[in-house]
Design a protein around this motif. Structure first.
Motif, PDB file in Angstrom:
ATOM      1  N   ALA A  26       9.219 -19.019  37.872  1.00 46.37           N
ATOM      2  CA  ALA A  26       8.171 -19.993  38.114  1.00 46.37           C
ATOM      3  C   ALA A  26       7.364 -19.770  39.383  1.00 46.37           C
ATOM      4  O   ALA A  26       6.209 -20.189  39.455  1.00 46.37           O
ATOM      5  CB  ALA A  26       8.789 -21.395  38.172  1.00 46.37           C
ATOM      6  N   ALA A  27       7.932 -19.145  40.400  1.00 48.21           N
ATOM      7  CA  ALA A  27       7.341 -19.189  41.734  1.00 48.21           C
ATOM      8  C   ALA A  27       5.894 -18.705  41.771  1.00 48.21           C
ATOM      9  O   ALA A  27       5.033 -19.351  42.371  1.00 48.21           O
ATOM     10  CB  ALA A  27       8.200 -18.378  42.706  1.00 48.21           C
ATOM     11  N   ALA A  28       5.606 -17.585  41.129  1.00 52.00           N
ATOM     12  CA  ALA A  28       4.261 -17.009  41.245  1.00 52.00           C
ATOM     13  C   ALA A  28       3.220 -17.857  40.546  1.00 52.00           C
ATOM     14  O   ALA A  28       2.163 -18.158  41.101  1.00 52.00           O
ATOM     15  CB  ALA A  28       4.253 -15.589  40.678  1.00 52.00           C
ATOM     16  N   VAL A  29       3.504 -18.303  39.322  1.00 52.12           N
ATOM     17  CA  VAL A  29       2.496 -19.039  38.566  1.00 52.12           C
ATOM     18  C   VAL A  29       2.272 -20.432  39.138  1.00 52.12           C
ATOM     19  O   VAL A  29       1.163 -20.974  39.086  1.00 52.12           O
ATOM     20  CB  VAL A  29       2.878 -19.109  37.066  1.00 52.12           C
ATOM     21  CG1 VAL A  29       4.114 -19.953  36.837  1.00 52.12           C
ATOM     22  CG2 VAL A  29       1.707 -19.651  36.255  1.00 52.12           C
ATOM     23  N   LEU A  30       3.307 -21.047  39.727  1.00 50.21           N
ATOM     24  CA  LEU A  30       3.135 -22.392  40.267  1.00 50.21           C
ATOM     25  C   LEU A  30       2.194 -22.417  41.469  1.00 50.21           C
ATOM     26  O   LEU A  30       1.669 -23.478  41.825  1.00 50.21           O
ATOM     27  CB  LEU A  30       4.491 -23.002  40.626  1.00 50.21           C
ATOM     28  CG  LEU A  30       5.366 -23.367  39.427  1.00 50.21           C
ATOM     29  CD1 LEU A  30       6.680 -23.985  39.878  1.00 50.21           C
ATOM     30  CD2 LEU A  30       4.638 -24.318  38.478  1.00 50.21           C
TER      31      LEU A  30
ATOM     32  N   ALA B  42       6.394  -5.860  40.448  1.00 51.86           N
ATOM     33  CA  ALA B  42       6.699  -6.211  41.832  1.00 51.86           C
ATOM     34  C   ALA B  42       5.968  -7.490  42.221  1.00 51.86           C
ATOM     35  O   ALA B  42       4.872  -7.769  41.722  1.00 51.86           O
ATOM     36  CB  ALA B  42       6.292  -5.070  42.765  1.00 51.86           C
ATOM     37  N   PRO B  43       6.546  -8.280  43.127  1.00 56.40           N
ATOM     38  CA  PRO B  43       5.930  -9.560  43.513  1.00 56.40           C
ATOM     39  C   PRO B  43       4.490  -9.442  43.987  1.00 56.40           C
ATOM     40  O   PRO B  43       3.660 -10.300  43.659  1.00 56.40           O
ATOM     41  CB  PRO B  43       6.849 -10.069  44.627  1.00 56.40           C
ATOM     42  CG  PRO B  43       8.185  -9.466  44.307  1.00 56.40           C
ATOM     43  CD  PRO B  43       7.877  -8.113  43.750  1.00 56.40           C
TER      44      PRO B  43
ATOM     45  N   GLN C 119      -6.955   8.476  31.499  1.00 55.42           N
ATOM     46  CA  GLN C 119      -5.499   8.595  31.550  1.00 55.42           C
ATOM     47  C   GLN C 119      -4.870   7.835  30.383  1.00 55.42           C
ATOM     48  O   GLN C 119      -5.350   6.774  29.977  1.00 55.42           O
ATOM     49  CB  GLN C 119      -5.003   8.019  32.882  1.00 55.42           C
ATOM     50  CG  GLN C 119      -3.520   8.222  33.143  1.00 55.42           C
ATOM     51  CD  GLN C 119      -3.147   7.817  34.565  1.00 55.42           C
ATOM     52  OE1 GLN C 119      -3.968   7.956  35.485  1.00 55.42           O
ATOM     53  NE2 GLN C 119      -1.943   7.308  34.755  1.00 55.42           N
ATOM     54  N   ALA C 120      -3.799   8.386  29.825  1.00 55.47           N
ATOM     55  CA  ALA C 120      -3.078   7.686  28.756  1.00 55.47           C
ATOM     56  C   ALA C 120      -2.531   6.378  29.285  1.00 55.47           C
ATOM     57  O   ALA C 120      -1.921   6.330  30.366  1.00 55.47           O
ATOM     58  CB  ALA C 120      -1.947   8.551  28.224  1.00 55.47           C
ATOM     59  N   ALA C 121      -2.724   5.300  28.540  1.00 55.21           N
ATOM     60  CA  ALA C 121      -2.335   3.979  29.020  1.00 55.21           C
ATOM     61  C   ALA C 121      -0.842   3.888  29.303  1.00 55.21           C
ATOM     62  O   ALA C 121      -0.416   3.183  30.222  1.00 55.21           O
ATOM     63  CB  ALA C 121      -2.741   2.914  28.002  1.00 55.21           C
ATOM     64  N   GLY C 122      -0.048   4.621  28.532  1.00 55.32           N
ATOM     65  CA  GLY C 122       1.398   4.575  28.728  1.00 55.32           C
ATOM     66  C   GLY C 122       1.865   5.196  30.023  1.00 55.32           C
ATOM     67  O   GLY C 122       3.020   4.994  30.419  1.00 55.32           O
ATOM     68  N   THR C 123       1.005   5.961  30.685  1.00 53.62           N
ATOM     69  CA  THR C 123       1.387   6.588  31.957  1.00 53.62           C
ATOM     70  C   THR C 123       0.921   5.771  33.163  1.00 53.62           C
ATOM     71  O   THR C 123       1.171   6.169  34.304  1.00 53.62           O
ATOM     72  CB  THR C 123       0.805   8.007  32.057  1.00 53.62           C
ATOM     73  OG1 THR C 123      -0.627   7.935  32.107  1.00 53.62           O
ATOM     74  CG2 THR C 123       1.233   8.860  30.884  1.00 53.62           C
ATOM     75  N   LEU C 124       0.252   4.652  32.928  1.00 52.66           N
ATOM     76  CA  LEU C 124      -0.131   3.763  34.021  1.00 52.66           C
ATOM     77  C   LEU C 124       1.092   3.045  34.569  1.00 52.66           C
ATOM     78  O   LEU C 124       2.124   2.923  33.898  1.00 52.66           O
ATOM     79  CB  LEU C 124      -1.138   2.722  33.529  1.00 52.66           C
ATOM     80  CG  LEU C 124      -2.473   3.210  32.973  1.00 52.66           C
ATOM     81  CD1 LEU C 124      -3.245   2.023  32.400  1.00 52.66           C
ATOM     82  CD2 LEU C 124      -3.292   3.914  34.041  1.00 52.66           C
ATOM     83  N   SER C 125       0.967   2.541  35.782  1.00 54.59           N
ATOM     84  CA  SER C 125       2.028   1.696  36.317  1.00 54.59           C
ATOM     85  C   SER C 125       2.075   0.395  35.508  1.00 54.59           C
ATOM     86  O   SER C 125       1.126   0.048  34.772  1.00 54.59           O
ATOM     87  CB  SER C 125       1.760   1.372  37.786  1.00 54.59           C
ATOM     88  OG  SER C 125       0.636   0.502  37.904  1.00 54.59           O
ATOM     89  N   GLY C 126       3.173  -0.341  35.633  1.00 53.83           N
ATOM     90  CA  GLY C 126       3.301  -1.592  34.907  1.00 53.83           C
ATOM     91  C   GLY C 126       2.185  -2.570  35.233  1.00 53.83           C
ATOM     92  O   GLY C 126       1.642  -3.232  34.343  1.00 53.83           O
ATOM     93  N   GLY C 127       1.839  -2.646  36.510  1.00 58.60           N
ATOM     94  CA  GLY C 127       0.763  -3.551  36.906  1.00 58.60           C
ATOM     95  C   GLY C 127      -0.577  -3.130  36.335  1.00 58.60           C
ATOM     96  O   GLY C 127      -1.375  -3.976  35.906  1.00 58.60           O
TER      97      GLY C 127
END
Length: 250
Positions: A209-213, A181-182, A145-153
Motif C-alpha cells: 500500500a505505501a507507494a499508492v497511498l 525498486a521503490p 530494443q526488444a521489449a523483453g530486454t528492458l528493465s522491469g520499470g
C-alpha cells in the motif's frame, strides 16, 4: 477522450460524479463466489487504491470493471450508463483501459513495434510515439530494443504508454509495483498522479500500500471478497492495514 453521460443523482463527496461505479457486484468462478457485493466508485480526476491481501478478489474486481469477467449479480456503470455484461472490447472503445499484472507487453517485439500495434485505436504511429516518448523519454532511446530486454520499470512504462494510446477515460492498474525498486515505483506513480490531474479516473490494485497511498484520493480494503473499509487514506488506515492483511479484522 470518450464522452459519457453521467447521471445527475450519482455523486461522490465534494459533488464529483462517478465515472466508474460498481454496485453490489458479485462474481464467481464456476460455483465459487469470490466477490460478495462490492460497492466502489471512481470519479474523473481521482485515484482510488484497492488494497487487500492475496486472494481478496482485487484482480477479479478489475476484470469486472474492464468487462473481462461477467458479474453474477450487481451492476457496472460507466458514466452513469449501465454497462453490466458489456464485452471488454466495447468497454475499451468507451474509454476503459486495463493494464494487467505482468504488464501485457510483447517481449519479442521492439518498443516501437509494441507501440505500433496500438494504431488500431485510430491514431497514427507518429502520434502514439510522440505521446509515449514525451512522457517516457527513455523509451525513445530504446525504440529499437526488444521489449523483453528492458528493465522491469521500463517495461511498465511501455505498458502505460500503450494504454495511453487509447486515450483512456478510466485507467485500471493491477500491481504496478510488482518486482520493481521503490524509486522506480515512486516515479511510475507520479506519472499515474499526473494522468489523474488531467481528468482520468484511476483505479489501482495494490497489495503493497505505501507507494499508492501517497497519491490516492480514496482507498478501499477488500478482504475475502468484501469491502471492509473505505475512505480517505489517512493515518488511521495505515494503522489498521496490518490487521486486515493478517486476517484479524473481518
Amino acid at each position: 477522450m470518450t464522452e459519457t453521460t453521467v447521471s445527475a443523482d450519482a455523486t461522490l463527496p465534494g459533488g464529483a460524479a462517478p465515472l466508474l461505479e460498481l454496485r453490489r457486484v458479485k462474481a464467481a468462478y464456476d460455483r465459487i463466489t469470490v466477490l460478495h457485493g462490492v460497492d466502489l466508485t471512481v470519479a474523473a480526476g481521482q485515484v482510488v487504491a484497492l488494497l487487500g491481501p492475496n486472494g481478496a478478489g482485487k484482480t477479479t474486481t478489475l476484470n469486472v470493471a474492464a468487462g473481462a469477467h461477467r458479474p453474477t449479480a450487481g451492476a457496472l456503470l460507466l458514466g452513469g450508463r449501465d454497462t453490466t455484461g458489456a464485452h471488454a472490447r466495447d468497454l475499451a472503445r468507451s474509454g476503459v483501459c486495463l493494464i494487467p499484472e505482468g504488464r501485457g507487453i510483447f517481449p519479442n517485439l521492439s518498443v516501437r513495434d509494441n507501440l505500433r500495434m496500438m494504431t488500431f485505436t485510430g491514431r497514427d504511429r507518429a502520434q502514439i510515439e510522440e505521446i509515449a516518448y514525451t512522457r517516457f523519454p527513455v523509451l525513445g532511446h530504446r525504440a529499437r530494443q526488444a521489449a523483453g530486454t528492458l528493465s522491469g520499470g521500463q517495461q511498465q512504462m511501455l505498458a502505460l504508454a500503450r494504454g495511453l494510446a487509447t486515450d483512456p477515460a478510466v485507467l485500471l492498474l493491477d500491481e504496478l509495483s510488482m518486482g520493481l525498486a521503490p524509486l522506480v515505483v515512486a516515479e511510475l506513480y507520479e506519472h499515474v498522479a499526473e494522468l489523474a490531474r488531467q481528468g482520468v479516473a484511476v483505479l489501482v490494485v495494490e497489495q503493497f500500500a505505501a507507494a499508492v497511498l501517497k497519491i490516492a484520493d480514496h482507498a478501499a480494503v477488500l478482504v475475502r471478497g468484501r469491502v471492509q473499509w473505505q475512505g480517505h487514506p489517512d493515518s488511521s488506515l495505515h494503522a489498521e492495514l496490518s490487521s486486515y492483511y493478517l486476517g484479524s479484522a473481518a
